[in-house]
Design an enzyme around this catalytic site. Structure first.
Site, PDB file in Angstrom:
ATOM      1  N   GLU A 283       0.669  -1.217  -0.139  1.00 19.09           N
ATOM      2  CA  GLU A 283       0.040   0.004  -0.040  1.00 19.09           C
ATOM      3  C   GLU A 283       0.861   1.157   0.041  1.00 19.09           C
ATOM      4  O   GLU A 283       0.531   2.368  -0.609  1.00 19.09           O
ATOM      5  CB  GLU A 283      -0.992   0.072   1.228  1.00 19.09           C
ATOM      6  CG  GLU A 283      -2.373   0.573   0.856  1.00 19.09           C
ATOM      7  CD  GLU A 283      -3.252   0.358   2.059  1.00 19.09           C
ATOM      8  OE1 GLU A 283      -4.315  -0.518   1.721  1.00 19.09           O
ATOM      9  OE2 GLU A 283      -3.023   0.586   3.244  1.00 19.09           O
ATOM     10  N   GLU A 286       2.107   1.686  -3.299  1.00 19.63           N
ATOM     11  CA  GLU A 286       1.215   1.987  -4.460  1.00 19.63           C
ATOM     12  C   GLU A 286       0.810   3.555  -4.263  1.00 19.63           C
ATOM     13  O   GLU A 286       0.730   4.243  -5.281  1.00 19.63           O
ATOM     14  CB  GLU A 286      -0.372   1.309  -3.916  1.00 19.63           C
ATOM     15  CG  GLU A 286      -1.322   1.648  -5.022  1.00 19.63           C
ATOM     16  CD  GLU A 286      -2.569   0.906  -4.795  1.00 19.63           C
ATOM     17  OE1 GLU A 286      -2.589  -0.058  -3.914  1.00 19.63           O
ATOM     18  OE2 GLU A 286      -3.517   1.242  -5.467  1.00 19.63           O
ATOM     19  N   CYS A 303      -8.721  -2.492   3.383  1.00 18.61           N
ATOM     20  CA  CYS A 303      -8.702  -3.611   4.173  1.00 18.61           C
ATOM     21  C   CYS A 303      -9.738  -3.952   4.779  1.00 18.61           C
ATOM     22  O   CYS A 303     -10.140  -5.198   5.428  1.00 18.61           O
ATOM     23  CB  CYS A 303      -7.348  -3.542   5.047  1.00 18.61           C
ATOM     24  SG  CYS A 303      -7.392  -2.101   5.951  1.00 18.61           S
ATOM     25  N   SER A 323      -7.335   1.787  -2.885  1.00 18.84           N
ATOM     26  CA  SER A 323      -6.070   0.945  -3.265  1.00 18.84           C
ATOM     27  C   SER A 323      -6.384  -0.462  -3.742  1.00 18.84           C
ATOM     28  O   SER A 323      -7.479  -1.055  -3.355  1.00 18.84           O
ATOM     29  CB  SER A 323      -5.300   0.840  -1.968  1.00 18.84           C
ATOM     30  OG  SER A 323      -4.632  -0.693  -1.909  1.00 18.84           O
ATOM     31  N   LYS A 362     -16.157 -10.294   6.901  1.00 19.11           N
ATOM     32  CA  LYS A 362     -14.987 -10.880   6.585  1.00 19.11           C
ATOM     33  C   LYS A 362     -15.240 -12.391   6.073  1.00 19.11           C
ATOM     34  O   LYS A 362     -14.687 -12.953   5.198  1.00 19.11           O
ATOM     35  CB  LYS A 362     -13.777 -11.110   7.654  1.00 19.11           C
ATOM     36  CG  LYS A 362     -13.077  -9.872   8.135  1.00 19.11           C
ATOM     37  CD  LYS A 362     -11.944  -9.716   7.340  1.00 19.11           C
ATOM     38  CE  LYS A 362     -11.215  -8.154   7.610  1.00 19.11           C
ATOM     39  NZ  LYS A 362     -10.588  -7.736   6.578  1.00 19.11           N
ATOM     40  N   GLU A 365     -16.415 -11.657   2.760  1.00 14.07           N
ATOM     41  CA  GLU A 365     -15.309 -11.452   2.021  1.00 14.07           C
ATOM     42  C   GLU A 365     -14.375 -12.708   1.384  1.00 14.07           C
ATOM     43  O   GLU A 365     -14.151 -12.740   0.274  1.00 14.07           O
ATOM     44  CB  GLU A 365     -14.214 -10.392   2.767  1.00 14.07           C
ATOM     45  CG  GLU A 365     -12.971 -10.076   1.753  1.00 14.07           C
ATOM     46  CD  GLU A 365     -12.007  -9.324   2.733  1.00 14.07           C
ATOM     47  OE1 GLU A 365     -11.884  -9.788   4.049  1.00 14.07           O
ATOM     48  OE2 GLU A 365     -10.957  -8.351   2.198  1.00 14.07           O
ATOM     49  N   GLU A 370     -13.641 -13.608  -6.923  1.00 12.61           N
ATOM     50  CA  GLU A 370     -12.683 -12.963  -7.474  1.00 12.61           C
ATOM     51  C   GLU A 370     -11.257 -12.678  -6.827  1.00 12.61           C
ATOM     52  O   GLU A 370     -10.063 -12.567  -7.331  1.00 12.61           O
ATOM     53  CB  GLU A 370     -13.138 -11.651  -8.075  1.00 12.61           C
ATOM     54  CG  GLU A 370     -13.048 -10.468  -7.072  1.00 12.61           C
ATOM     55  CD  GLU A 370     -14.356 -10.465  -6.158  1.00 12.61           C
ATOM     56  OE1 GLU A 370     -15.226 -11.384  -6.229  1.00 12.61           O
ATOM     57  OE2 GLU A 370     -14.524  -9.382  -5.609  1.00 12.61           O
ATOM     58  N   CYS A 507     -11.783  -1.799  13.824  1.00 13.44           N
ATOM     59  CA  CYS A 507     -11.864  -3.224  13.940  1.00 13.44           C
ATOM     60  C   CYS A 507     -12.045  -3.756  15.390  1.00 13.44           C
ATOM     61  O   CYS A 507     -12.824  -4.731  15.720  1.00 13.44           O
ATOM     62  CB  CYS A 507     -10.705  -4.113  13.512  1.00 13.44           C
ATOM     63  SG  CYS A 507     -10.528  -4.265  11.894  1.00 13.44           S
TER      64      CYS A 507
HETATM   65 FE1  HC1 Z   1      -8.991  -5.679  10.875  1.00 16.56          FE
HETATM   66 FE2  HC1 Z   1      -7.225  -6.060   9.214  1.00 16.56          FE
HETATM   67  S1  HC1 Z   1      -7.183  -4.641  10.738  1.00 16.56           S
HETATM   68  S2  HC1 Z   1      -9.524  -5.471   8.828  1.00 16.56           S
HETATM   69  O1  HC1 Z   1      -9.682  -4.209  10.988  1.00 16.56           O
HETATM   70  O2  HC1 Z   1      -6.961  -4.842   8.017  1.00 16.56           O
HETATM   71  O3  HC1 Z   1     -11.413  -7.815  10.931  1.00 16.56           O
HETATM   72  O4  HC1 Z   1      -8.313  -6.488  13.725  1.00 16.56           O
HETATM   73  O5  HC1 Z   1      -7.749  -8.607  10.612  1.00 16.56           O
HETATM   74  O6  HC1 Z   1      -7.556  -8.211   6.968  1.00 16.56           O
HETATM   75  O7  HC1 Z   1      -4.627  -7.016   9.732  1.00 16.56           O
HETATM   76  C1  HC1 Z   1     -10.653  -6.984  10.700  1.00 16.56           C
HETATM   77  C2  HC1 Z   1      -8.728  -6.124  12.724  1.00 16.56           C
HETATM   78  C3  HC1 Z   1      -8.104  -7.287  10.312  1.00 16.56           C
HETATM   79  C4  HC1 Z   1      -7.497  -7.396   7.739  1.00 16.56           C
HETATM   80  C5  HC1 Z   1      -5.679  -6.694   9.646  1.00 16.56           C
END
Ligand code: HC1
Ligand code: SF4
Length: 575
Positions: A283, A286, A303, A323, A362, A365, A370, A507
């Protein structure tokens, strides 16, 4: 201010207070159910629909709901009269008359607010046994289950979804006994533009909204002899899991967590923070690439999958702004099934990657096709912090007595920069620690960018990279994100980089974390713990993680530009 008397006790309180606020000030407890007061978010659910907080007000013939009745000077209130106590109990009895009584096998057993209240108010029988509603269980989505039978119409989810997140998915439908809360036309959740942020789940007092449960799948995989099961844990887990075992919010349990997962039978115990360090490598590069080549600015962090889903649904004209980095746990899964599998001589098809996340989205996700490579999902199963807590209890693991252990290697080393991913502001601070050194070519002595921290919903700051000023925007909560995105769309934004997290607090306040029942202090304590853990780490910049450096040398090539790095770690967002 005004003076009011509650149960013979006089208190002086601000004029805009409700009776409930005044009672808190007087140290008098009035039970509530639908009420939710999130001070920091300035969000109050004041529907007064449950009628559990009824009190007597002198010279008024009817009882009044304390949560929605403003105080006036000289008001005399009784919360402990027989009439008030009976009215409260009856409110709960009426709710129970149309509520399933399968508490013993309910997901919220012993952590249900309705159940707790029935006990507190000494309800001893299901008094009213008339008609009951029976609805279809909505299991259409990958992330959230909606069980209308268990809904008590408190409308907290509606407030969270519409006011905090501005997603507008949940609202009341129909009238009277047929009232339900759901998406427009009562569509299945999967057919709406729900981001699966899980904030409705986080505020639901019963099991009307929960995550989709995957604990049984994890146990099954752990017991298949031909499978190699790898687990990774998100940054935010280590500052919250302890709460499920009676520890103070903000207790850091990283070492016990690694030990516990090993006891559960995982073949390798790893840390998503390794993936977070890799994310920063990509990142930060980028961002520099976009800055130097006239690329699309501002660049937005990618993220948080609820946030990505939000932009896909609500700002489809702007999907080129985030990103292209996959999220850290997906990057980790990719690296595990390529680099690690190769190194260990394991068939990636036999490797199962489990992510423990504070997040509900998540789950959705990980199911995005993809993101998979050669039809193999990067991450196979996602469980929440709460689900992990349930599994540890099921396995009879005495969590607080465990020794501290380390993660496995070569993907278990991480830096303080990765830890702070768990809080709002952390991802962009981590990126700045690396970008500073890469842009200026100088060592960053003071790694704490305090100007990026805090809990304010929208924050702005400038980071000085030796003459080059980088303007940073931070938003958490999708309502705040919407404001920022509208500014970008209208050309009003001068930011170079923006961090957005869907959940208030980031998070640490995720929809899969231990329930905090509207207590903002708990999220703040988790945030303090995140920064403490960062300070404890001997390496605090992602690009100094020796295992990450080795991964790039041995396998990925140059960050962002390397062919493998680009093919494995980046994606394209489409509207
Ligand atoms: Fe998160 Fe991440 S910080 S998104 O907030 O970018 O869920 O803790 O695991 O993937 O590292 C959540 C937290 C986590 C991702 C990272
Ligand atoms: Fe709304 Fe988020 Fe719940 Fe979906 S998951 S209904 S977007 S609060």
């Amino acid at each position: 201010t005004v003076k009011v008397t509650i149960n013979d006790k006089e208190v002086e309180v601000p004029r805009e207070y409700t009776i409930l606020n005044a009672a808190v000030e007087a140290g008098i407890k009035i039970p509530t159910l639908c009420h939710l007061d999130l001070h920091d978010l300035k969000m109050v659910n004041r529907t007064a629909s449950c009628r559990v907080c009824m009190v007597e007000v002198e010279q008024r013939p009817n009882l009044a709901p304390a949560c929605a009745t403003p105080v006036n000077d000289g008001m005399v209130i009784r919360t402990d009269s027989l009439r008030a106590i009976r009215a409260r109990r009856m409110a709960v009895e009426l709710l129970l008359s149309n509520h399933p009584t399968d508490c013993l096998i309910c997901q919220r057993n012993l952590r249900c607010e309705l159940q707790a209240l029935a006990k507190e108010l000494n309800v001893r029988e299901i008094k009213y046994t008339g008609k009951r509603n029976k609805y279809h269980l909505d299991t259409s989505s990958q992330a959230v289950i909606k069980n209308q039978d268990k809904c008590i119409l408190c409308r907290r989810c509606e407030t969270a979804c519409n006011e905090i997140q501005t997603c507008g998915i949940l609202s009341a439908l129909n009238r009277g006994f047929d009232t339900i809360v759901g998406p427009a036309f009562n569509l299945p959740m999967a057919e709406t533009s729900c981001t699966y942020c899980g904030q409705c789940v986080a505020v639901c007092p019963t099991a009307a909204l929960t995550e989709v449960f995957h604990t049984h799948k994890v146990w099954e995989e752990l017991h298949k002899p031909d499978k190699y099961v790898v687990v990774q844990v998100a940054p935010a887990i280590r500052v919250a899991l302890g709460e499920l075992f009676g520890m103070e919010p903000g207790t850091i349990v990283t070492g016990k967590l690694a030990a516990a997962l090993r006891r559960m039978g995982f073949d390798q115990v790893y840390d998503t923070e390794f993936g977070a360090d890799v994310t920063i490598m990509e990142e930060a590069k980028e961002l520099i690439h976009r800055l130097e080549n006239g690329g699309r600015l501002p660049m937005l962090t990618s993220c948080c999958p609820a946030w990505v889903s939000f932009i896909e649904h609500q700002f489809p004209d702007m999907v080129d702004v985030p990103s292209t980095c996959k999220s850290p746990h997906i990057m980790f899964g990719t690296i595990a099934k390529t680099y690690l599998a190769e190194k260990m001589g394991i068939d990636p098809k036999k490797m199962v990657v489990v992510s423990v996340m504070p997040c509900v989205t998540k789950k959705a996700e990980a199911a995005r096709t993809e993101l998979s490579i050669d039809d193999n999902d990067n991450v196979d199963i996602v469980i929440t912090t709460r689900e992990l807590g349930d599994m540890l209890k099921e396995a009879g693991i005495d969590f607080d007595k465990l020794p501290d252990e380390d993660f496995d290697h070569p993907l278990g080393e991480s830096t303080g920069a990765a830890t702070i991913f768990g809080t709002t502001g952390g991802v962009i601070e981590a990126a700045m620690r690396t970008a500073y050194e890469w842009i200026t070519g100088e060592t960053l002595e003071k790694v704490d960018f305090k100007q990026l921290r805090g809990m304010k919903g929208i924050r702005e700051a400038t980071v000085d990279l030796k003459g080059q000023e980088i303007k940073i925007g931070i938003a958490h909560g999708l309502g705040n994100a919407r404001q920022m995105l509208e500014d970008i769309r209208n050309g009003k934004s001068e930011f170079h980089a923006i961090e957005i997290m869907a959940c208030p607090g980031g998070c640490i306040g995720g929809g899969g974390q231990p329930y905090h029942y509207g207590n903002d202090e708990i999220v703040k304590k988790r945030q303090e713990a995140i920064y403490k853990e960062d300070e404890r780490k001997s390496i605090r910049k992602s690009h100094e993680n020796p295992e990450v450096i080795k991964l790039y040398e041995e396998y990925l090539g140059e960050p962002y530009y390397g062919e493998r790095a680009h093919n494995l770690l980046h994606t394209k967002f489409e509207a």
